[in-house]
Scaffold this motif. Structure first.
Motif: not given
Length: 141
Positions: A1-26
């Motif tokens: 659950m992503l809390e925005i403020d007291g009235q608004l929160a986004i459930p995790d099932d509405e967020l899609v995360e994709k992990f990719v290789r990053a450019a730059g230092p590492g």
């Protein structure tokens, strides 16, 4: 659950995360570990957003917003996947918080007579300065 403020929160099932290789230092790690995060949030189909907020978000001219109404946030600021994930979620929360502020309606006003006269006088003054440039008579040798 992503809390925005007291009235608004986004459930995790509405967020899609994709992990990719990053450019730059590492170092050698950059070619092996998918540390960058691409967070997608479907604004158009979200059940958590109130309708006025949804319309304000979709009306924004933002390059991160696709034609289908999906907000795509790419986070690759850090070398660590969890930090990038937190960064993407924080940026999404900031965008949603900014869209919650209802902009004031602009009240159309007209310039006063005095301000019009000042403007015209300034234009005439500037025109005379330009008109008198380089008008000195030529002195022959």
């Amino acid at each position: 659950m992503l809390e925005i403020d007291g009235q608004l929160a986004i459930p995790d099932d509405e967020l899609v995360e994709k992990f990719v290789r990053a450019a730059g230092p590492g170092g050698q790690n950059v070619n092996k570990v998918a540390s960058a995060v691409e967070l997608r949030f479907d604004i158009a189909r979200s059940r958590a957003l109130p309708e006025p907020l949804r319309t304000r978000l979709l009306a924004r001219r933002d390059r991160r917003l696709t034609d289908d109404g999906v907000l795509v946030i790419q986070a690759n600021r850090f070398r660590d996947q969890s930090k990038n994930r937190d960064d993407a979620r924080t940026r999404l929360a900031d965008i949603l918080r900014a869209a919650q502020v209802v902009p004031k309606r602009r009240v159309a006003t007209r310039p006063t007579r005095a301000s019009k006269e000042r403007r015209i006088e300034a234009k005439k003054s500037r025109a005379s300065v330009k008109r008198n440039r380089g008008r000195a008579p030529w002195q022959g040798e």
